[in-house]
Design an enzyme around this catalytic site. Structure first.
Site, short mmCIF file in Angstrom:
data_model
loop_
_atom_site.label_atom_id
_atom_site.label_comp_id
_atom_site.label_asym_id
_atom_site.label_seq_id
_atom_site.Cartn_x
_atom_site.Cartn_y
_atom_site.Cartn_z
N GLU A 198 0.79 -1.57 0.04
CA GLU A 198 0.00 0.02 0.04
C GLU A 198 0.82 1.17 -0.27
OE1 GLU A 198 -2.62 0.76 3.19
OE2 GLU A 198 -3.95 1.62 2.73
N1 LIG Z 1 -14.59 15.24 4.30
C1 LIG Z 1 -13.81 14.14 3.36
N2 LIG Z 1 -13.71 13.46 3.56
C2 LIG Z 1 -13.58 11.86 2.71
C3 LIG Z 1 -13.94 12.36 1.35
N3 LIG Z 1 -14.13 11.31 0.77
C4 LIG Z 1 -13.62 10.23 1.68
N4 LIG Z 1 -13.17 11.29 2.66
C5 LIG Z 1 -13.21 10.42 4.29
O1 LIG Z 1 -11.78 10.42 4.63
C6 LIG Z 1 -11.44 9.10 5.40
C7 LIG Z 1 -10.31 8.59 3.82
O2 LIG Z 1 -10.86 8.01 2.52
P1 LIG Z 1 -10.43 6.94 1.66
O3 LIG Z 1 -8.87 7.46 1.33
O4 LIG Z 1 -11.23 6.93 0.82
O5 LIG Z 1 -10.05 5.73 2.76
P2 LIG Z 1 -10.10 4.51 2.51
O6 LIG Z 1 -9.35 4.34 1.25
O7 LIG Z 1 -11.64 3.73 2.46
O8 LIG Z 1 -9.63 3.61 3.71
P3 LIG Z 1 -8.18 2.33 3.83
O9 LIG Z 1 -8.63 0.96 3.78
O10 LIG Z 1 -8.09 3.67 4.99
O11 LIG Z 1 -6.87 3.41 2.53
C8 LIG Z 1 -12.44 8.09 5.04
O12 LIG Z 1 -12.95 8.92 6.53
C9 LIG Z 1 -13.66 8.95 4.49
O13 LIG Z 1 -14.81 9.18 4.58
C10 LIG Z 1 -14.61 13.73 0.97
O14 LIG Z 1 -14.86 13.90 -0.55
N5 LIG Z 1 -14.40 14.60 2.27
CA LIG Z 2 -7.61 3.97 0.37
#
Ligand SMILES: Nc1nc2c(ncn2[C@@H]2O[C@H](COP(=O)(O)OP(=O)(O)OP(=O)(O)O)[C@@H](O)[C@H]2O)c(=O)[nH]1
Ligand SMILES: [Ca+2]
Length: 477
Positions: free
Chosen positions: A170
Site C-alpha cells: 500500500e
Molecule cells: N471530508 C471528506 N472526507 C472524505 C471524502 N471522501 C472520503 N472521505 C473520508 O476520508 C477518509 C479517507 O478516505 P479514503 O482515502 O477513501 O479511505 P479508504 O481508502 O476507504 O480507507 P483505507 O482502507 O484506510 O485506505 C475516510 O474517513 C472517508 O470517509 C470527502 O470528499 N470529504
Molecule cells: Ca485507501
C-alpha cells in the site's frame, strides 16, 4: 443558319466523371471504414477495484493496443464509486459485498467495447478495513472476499484475483502513484515522498537519507530502469476514522461516571461548542483497534467544547513515544528516518486541509486558523455549510487537529519543513509506460510483522501494472 449539333462526347464524359466521383466516394468511404475499424479496436483495458475501509472505487484504465516503440500511454478512462460503505462493512451479510459492486461493474461493461471484455483483466485489492475484519473474524473476512470474487468471476472480464494487500504494498503503491502523476520517475529529478491518510490506516513512504534499521520498513524495486530504495510504514488503526475511535475511547475511559443512573458526559474539545449528541459506546468500541470494554451497550452524551490545544493534547495520547528500540522512531516503537525532501499528501490529508483552506500557510498560521475554526459554535458551522455531509462537517476540527498532530508529533515534521508538504488531489492518471522498464525486483523479506501492524491500499498504479501487464505483484506474491 448554324445548327447546334450535340457534342457526341458530352454524355460519355458526364457518365465518366460521375463514375469517377462515385468510385472516389466509395473508395473514401471504404478507407474511412477500414481506418475506423482499427480506431475502434485501438485500446485495451484493465479494471482495478480499490476496496478501502470506507468505500470501494472501480478504476478503468485504457492503453493503446499496439504500442509504438514499446511505449504506451496508460490513462484512467473512468472511475465509479460503489454506493454504500466499504466491503468490510458486510461482515454480517457477506453476499451483500459482491452485490454492492454490480452497478459499477455494469458501468464497466458499458464503457469497455464488448469485443474486449474477455481479455480485460479485473483485479480487486482490499486494504485496512478488510485487514481489521480479518483480525476480528477471519471467517467473515474470507466470506466477504469469496463474495466479491464470485461477483467478479460472473462477469465477462478476465478475473485476476481479489485479496488483501500488505501495508508495504500500500505504501509503495501510493508512492509510485504520486511520482507517476508528477512524472518524476521519467525525470532525473528527485522524487516526492507519499503521505496517505485513509479511514483505517495511514502510510508514509519516502527515499530515506539514512540507513533503514528495520527490515520491515524497507522496499526495493526498479521502475523505468532506476532502482529505488524506499522507507515505508503503514499504521493500522491510524486512519482518520479509527484514530477518532481511539481518541474518543481514551477519553471515555478516563471520564468518571457521575452516578450509575446517568450516562457519561464526554466533554470533547475536538468538537464544536454546542455540538451535543447521544451515542452508544458501541459506535466507539466496535473495533479490534481497542480492547473491548464492558459498557458497549451504554449510551453517552457527546458534548463539544471546541478547544484546539486541549484537542491536540487528547490526540497526543494515542501516540506512544515513550519507547524506541532504534536510533529514532516515529511512534509506537516504529523506526523512521528523519523526513527529507518534498512530500505529496493525499486522500483525507487533502480532503480535510482543502476543505478548511489550510493547504498554503505556515505551520504557525495553520494552527492559529484551526484554533479559531474549532472554537466556532456548531450552529454557525452547520448554517454556513448546509450542503456538506454533517458527519464530515462535525469531524473537520478533529480531523485537521489529528493531521497536524500526526505530521508534527508522529512523523516529526517541523515549522521549517512544513511547506515541503503539498496537499494534492490525485488527478486523472496519464502516464507513459515502457513495458520493458517495468522490471520489478523484490527484497526477500518476511511480510508477517507488517501484516499485523500495517495494511495496504491498492493505489491506482501498481495494481494495474500487476493486473494489466500480468507482472507478479511488485513484491512477488
Ligand atoms: N471530508 C471528506 N472526507 C472524505 C471524502 N471522501 C472520503 N472521505 C473520508 O476520508 C477518509 C479517507 O478516505 P479514503 O482515502 O477513501 O479511505 P479508504 O481508502 O476507504 O480507507 P483505507 O482502507 O484506510 O485506505 C475516510 O474517513 C472517508 O470517509 C470527502 O470528499 N470529504
Ligand atoms: Ca485507501
Amino acid at each position: 443558319m448554324e445548327v447546334k449539333v450535340k457534342n457526341p462526347w458530352h454524355r460519355p464524359v458526364v457518365i465518366f466523371l460521375a463514375c469517377v466521383i462515385t468510385a472516389g466516394i466509395i473508395i473514401m468511404v471504404a478507407i474511412s471504414v477500414v481506418q475506423y475499424k482499427p480506431l475502434h479496436q485501438k485500446y485495451k483495458y484493465g479494471i482495478v477495484l480499490d476496496a478501502g475501509s470506507s468505500h470501494t472505487s472501480v478504476f478503468i484504465y485504457e492503453w493503446p493496443a499496439e504500442k509504438e516503440n514499446n511505449t504506451g500511454m496508460v490513462r484512467q478512462k473512468h472511475t465509479c464509486n460503489v454506493q454504500g460503505k466499504g466491503i468490510s462493512s458486510y461482515s454480517d451479510n457477506p453476499m451483500g459485498a459482491g452485490t454492492s459492486l454490480k452497478d459499477c461493474m455494469e458501468e464497466a461493461k458499458q464503457k469497455i467495447p464488448a469485443h474486449r471484455h474477455h481479455e480485460t483483466p479485473v483485479y480487486l485489492g482490499a486494504t485496512a478495513g478488510m485487514r481489521l475484519l480479518k483480525m476480528e473474524n477471519e471467517e467473515a473476512s474470507e466470506k466477504v472476499l469469496d463474495s466479491v470474487a464470485r461477483s467478479l468471476k460472473d462477469l465477462p472480464f478476465s478475473y485476476q484475483g481479489a485479496r488483501i494487500i500488505s501495508g508495504q504494498e500500500e505504501g509503495a503503491f501510493g508512492w509510485i502513484t504520486v511520482n507517476y502523476l508528477s512524472e518524476n520517475l521519467r525525470k532525473p529529478t528527485g522524487t516526492l515522498g507519499a503521505l496517505d491518510l485513509g479511514g483505517a490506516s495511514t502510510q508514509i513512504t519516502f527515499v530515506p537519507q539514512q540507513e533503514i534499521e528495520s527490515h520491515d520498513n524497507s522496499i526495493d524495486f526498479r521502475l523505468y530502469g532506476n532502482d529505488y530504495h524506499l522507507y515505508t510504514h503503514s499504521f493500522l488503526c491510524y486512519g482518520k476514522d479509527q484514530a477518532l475511535k481511539l481518541s474518543m475511547g481514551k477519553k471515555i475511559e478516563s471520564t468518571p461516571k457521575a452516578d450509575e443512573t446517568h450516562p457519561i458526559e464526554l466533554r470533547d474539545p475536538c468538537f464544536h461548542p454546542g455540538y451535543n449528541f447521544t451515542r452508544t459506546a458501541q459506535t466507539v468500541f466496535n473495533t479490534p483497534c481497542m480492547k473491548k470494554v464492558k459498557m458497549a451497550n451504554e449510551n453517552f452524551f457527546h458534548v463539544g467544547t471546541g478547544n484546539w490545544s486541549q484537542c491536540r493534547q487528547s490526540i497526543r495520547k494515542i501516540f506512544n513515544t515513550s519507547y524506541c528500540p532504534y536510533s529514532r522512531c516515529s511512534f509506537n516503537g516504529v523506526f523512521q528516518p528523519s523526513v527529507s525532501g518534498n512530500f505529496g499528501a493525499f486522500s483525507a490529508f487533502f480532503f480535510v486541509m482543502d476543505f478548511l483552506k489550510l493547504t498554503n500557510d505556515s505551520l504557525d498560521l495553520t494552527k492559529q486558523k484551526l484554533a479559531t475554526y474549532c472554537s466556532t459554535p456548531w450552529k454557525e458551522i452547520a448554517e454556513t455549510h448546509p450542503h456538506i455531509n454533517k458527519k464530515y462537517l462535525s469531524e473537520y476540527c478533529f480531523s485537521a487537529t489529528y493531521i497536524l498532530t500526526l505530521l508534527e508529533d508522529g512523523y516529526k515534521f517541523t515549522s521549517n519543513n512544513w511547506n515541503d508538504i503539498s496537499f494534492i488531489k490525485k488527478r486523472k492518471l496519464t502516464i507513459v509506460l515502457d513495458e520493458a522498464d517495468v522490471v520489478v525486483q523484490t527484497t526477500p523479506k518476511s511480510l508477517h510483522q507488517a501484516e499485523v501492524i500495517a495494511v495496504g491500499a491498492v493505489a491506482d498504479v501498481s495494481e494495474y501494472l500487476h493486473a494489466i501487464f500480468q507482472i507478479p505483484s511488485i513484491f512477488g506474491k
